[in-house]
Design a protein around this motif. Sequence first.
Motif, short mmCIF file in Angstrom:
data_model
loop_
_atom_site.label_atom_id
_atom_site.label_comp_id
_atom_site.label_asym_id
_atom_site.label_seq_id
_atom_site.Cartn_x
_atom_site.Cartn_y
_atom_site.Cartn_z
N THR A 43 0.83 -1.20 0.00
CA THR A 43 0.00 0.00 0.00
C THR A 43 0.86 1.25 0.00
OG1 THR A 43 -1.75 -1.17 1.19
CG2 THR A 43 -1.82 1.23 1.24
N GLU A 47 1.20 4.14 -3.03
CA GLU A 47 1.07 5.58 -2.80
C GLU A 47 2.28 6.34 -3.33
OE1 GLU A 47 -1.42 7.50 -1.50
OE2 GLU A 47 -2.61 5.69 -1.66
N HIS A 48 3.46 5.78 -3.22
CA HIS A 48 4.66 6.45 -3.73
C HIS A 48 4.71 6.42 -5.25
CE1 HIS A 48 6.81 7.77 -0.24
NE2 HIS A 48 6.50 6.63 0.37
N ARG A 50 2.16 6.72 -7.15
CA ARG A 50 1.20 7.71 -7.61
C ARG A 50 1.75 9.13 -7.51
NH1 ARG A 50 -4.39 6.04 -4.66
NH2 ARG A 50 -4.65 4.00 -5.63
N ARG A 52 2.34 10.64 -4.86
CA ARG A 52 1.79 11.28 -3.68
C ARG A 52 2.70 10.95 -2.52
NH1 ARG A 52 -4.27 9.97 -2.66
NH2 ARG A 52 -4.60 8.90 -4.61
N TRP A 56 0.54 9.74 4.02
CA TRP A 56 -0.05 8.41 4.06
C TRP A 56 0.87 7.34 3.51
CZ3 TRP A 56 -3.49 8.17 7.49
CH2 TRP A 56 -4.33 9.24 7.72
N GLY A 57 1.66 7.65 2.52
CA GLY A 57 2.61 6.68 1.98
C GLY A 57 3.67 6.32 3.00
N SER A 60 2.09 4.33 6.02
CA SER A 60 1.82 2.91 5.80
C SER A 60 3.11 2.11 5.73
CB SER A 60 0.97 2.71 4.55
OG SER A 60 1.61 3.23 3.43
#
Length: 78
Positions: A43, A47-48, A50, A52, A56-57, A60
Motif C-alpha cells: 500500500t 502511494e509512492h 502515484r 503522492r 499516508w505513503g 503505511s
Amino acid sequence: MLKKSKVIIAIFVICFSSYLLITKNFELMPFLMLTLAIFMLVTGLVEHQRNRKGFWGYLSILVSLFILFVSLQGFFLN
C-alpha cells in the motif's frame, strides 16, 4: 502490477483473519501479521508510485515495519 498484488493480498488477509476468528485458533496469528505487514508495505509503495509522497505513503510503510517487527517477535518468542 502492484495494484493487482495489493488486491490479492487483501483478499488473502481477509480470508485468513476470518478463518482465525471462526476457528478461534490464534496460534497462526504471526502469519496473519506477516501478511498484513506485506499488505501495508505494498500500500505504501502504491502511494509512492502515484507521486503522492505525502503523509499516508510514509505512514503505511512505517506501520508495515512495525507490524513486521511484531510478527517476527511472535515467531521467535513462541
